[in-house]
Scaffold this active site. Structure first.
Site, mmCIF file in Angstrom:
data_model
loop_
_atom_site.group_PDB
_atom_site.id
_atom_site.type_symbol
_atom_site.label_atom_id
_atom_site.label_comp_id
_atom_site.label_asym_id
_atom_site.label_seq_id
_atom_site.Cartn_x
_atom_site.Cartn_y
_atom_site.Cartn_z
ATOM 1 C CB THR A 95 1.916 31.099 1.312
ATOM 2 O OG1 THR A 95 1.934 31.408 -0.136
ATOM 3 C CG2 THR A 95 2.054 29.691 1.478
ATOM 4 C CB ILE A 131 3.578 34.487 6.831
ATOM 5 C CG1 ILE A 131 4.970 34.147 5.867
ATOM 6 C CG2 ILE A 131 3.122 33.145 7.666
ATOM 7 C CD1 ILE A 131 5.062 32.780 5.272
ATOM 8 C CE LYS A 132 -4.943 34.229 3.990
ATOM 9 N NZ LYS A 132 -5.920 33.735 2.884
ATOM 10 C CG LEU A 133 0.466 33.843 10.964
ATOM 11 C CD1 LEU A 133 1.277 34.586 11.523
ATOM 12 C CD2 LEU A 133 0.701 32.241 11.368
#
EC number: 2.2.1.2
Length: 318
Positions: A95, A131-133
């Site tokens: 996400t 966690i997408k960054l």
């Protein structure tokens, strides 16, 4: 003979690059990835109406401030979709942090904490979340801190070796090099076509994979953003590949013999000293393709986030 997709699964973990639950049911991937563009697309599927309504109701219960409601509804919707997907995949959901925070380390960390909290409130442990960054310097630094807290990260919009090296040195759990978007840039720049073996995106991921394995980095390499199944077949053996529904369907209907093209090194050598911020920025700046595609990717994700917020604003007003 097994179809190409089934053969590929013998060598590589297959991830579905979609928010479409029907597609996930059909192709049975290990994990799934989403991004602002895919959330926007998923939000227009009639079956997701209840997830949107839930996000709106929850946001209204949290604050009377419209801007805060919008932020909350957007985050809650992404998590609601993620929770539904996790009912179907045995592994993880990725996400994404709002692309507009790509140059703000502290706000990226705060958003990651919020997403993890929302998943926890929905009964999902952080061990099932990535966690997408964006792979900016700030995004990579945010990931370094989050990883120390046990929050695993997926560094996305990755187009260069400098980004890949910095991510591994930061201890990122996973990177998503964008194969097809690299090809797009080179085709436009040179006017040439490339076969799968010489595809610049395939070459880039192969170089990154080999460097990681030769230097003992544990960061997972997950090729992303494919334009054709030839690229995918040439990356058989990569740790993971995240593939959209249309190419998953093509692989499932194909009978190409698969052999692993990427094979991990059996011995390792010591890694170099980690890149400093100045070295990273210089090395990254020397790659015009990466500079162009990272900036474009952040802009486009921000545009789709804005479109999603227009839709949510109308619902919040009701």
């Amino acid at each position: 003979m097994a179809n190409t997709l089934e053969q590929l699964k013998l060598y590589t973990t297959i991830v579905a690059d979609t928010g479409d639950i029907e597609a996930i049911k059909r192709y049975q991937p290990e994990d799934a990835t989403t991004n602002p563009s895919l959330i926007l697309k998923a939000a227009q599927i009639p079956e997701y109406e209840s997830l949107i309504d839930n996000a709106i109701d929850w946001a209204k219960s949290q604050s009377d401030d419209l801007a805060q409601q919008l932020d909350d509804a957007s985050d809650k919707l992404a998590v609601n979709i993620g929770v539904e997907i996790l009912k179907l995949v045995p592994g993880r959901i990725s996400t994404e942090v709002d692309a507009r925070l790509s140059f703000d380390k502290e706000q990226s960390i705060a958003k990651a904490h919020k997403l993890v909290r929302l998943y926890k409130e929905a009964g999902v442990d952080k061990s099932r979340i990535l966690i997408k960054l964006a792979s900016t310097w700030e995004g990579i630094c945010a990931a370094k801190e989050l990883e120390k807290e046990g929050i695993n990260c997926n560094l996305t919009l990755l187009f260069s070796f400098a980004q890949a090296r910095a991510c591994a040195e930061a201890g990122a759990y996973l990177i998503s090099p964008f194969v097809g978007r690299i090809l797009d840039w080179y085709k436009k720049d040179t006017g040439k076509d490339y076969d799968a073996v010489n595809d610049p995106g395939v070459v880039s991921v192969t170089e990154i994979y080999n460097y990681y394995k030769q230097h003992g980095f544990n960061t997972v390499v997950m090729g992303a953003s494919f334009r054709n199944i030839g690229e995918i077949i040439e990356l058989a053996g990569c740790d993971r590949l995240t593939i959209g529904p249309s190419l998953l369907e093509e692989l499932a209907n194909s009978q190409v013999d698969i052999t692993p093209k990427l094979v991990a090194a059996t011995s390792t050598v010591a890694a170099e000293a980690p890149l400093t911020e100045a070295q990273f920025r210089w090395d990254f700046n020397q790659d015009p393709m990466a500079v162009d595609k990272l900036a474009e990717g952040i802009r486009n994700f921000a545009i789709d986030q804005g479109k999603l917020e227009v839709m949510l604003t109308a619902k919040l007003a009701n």
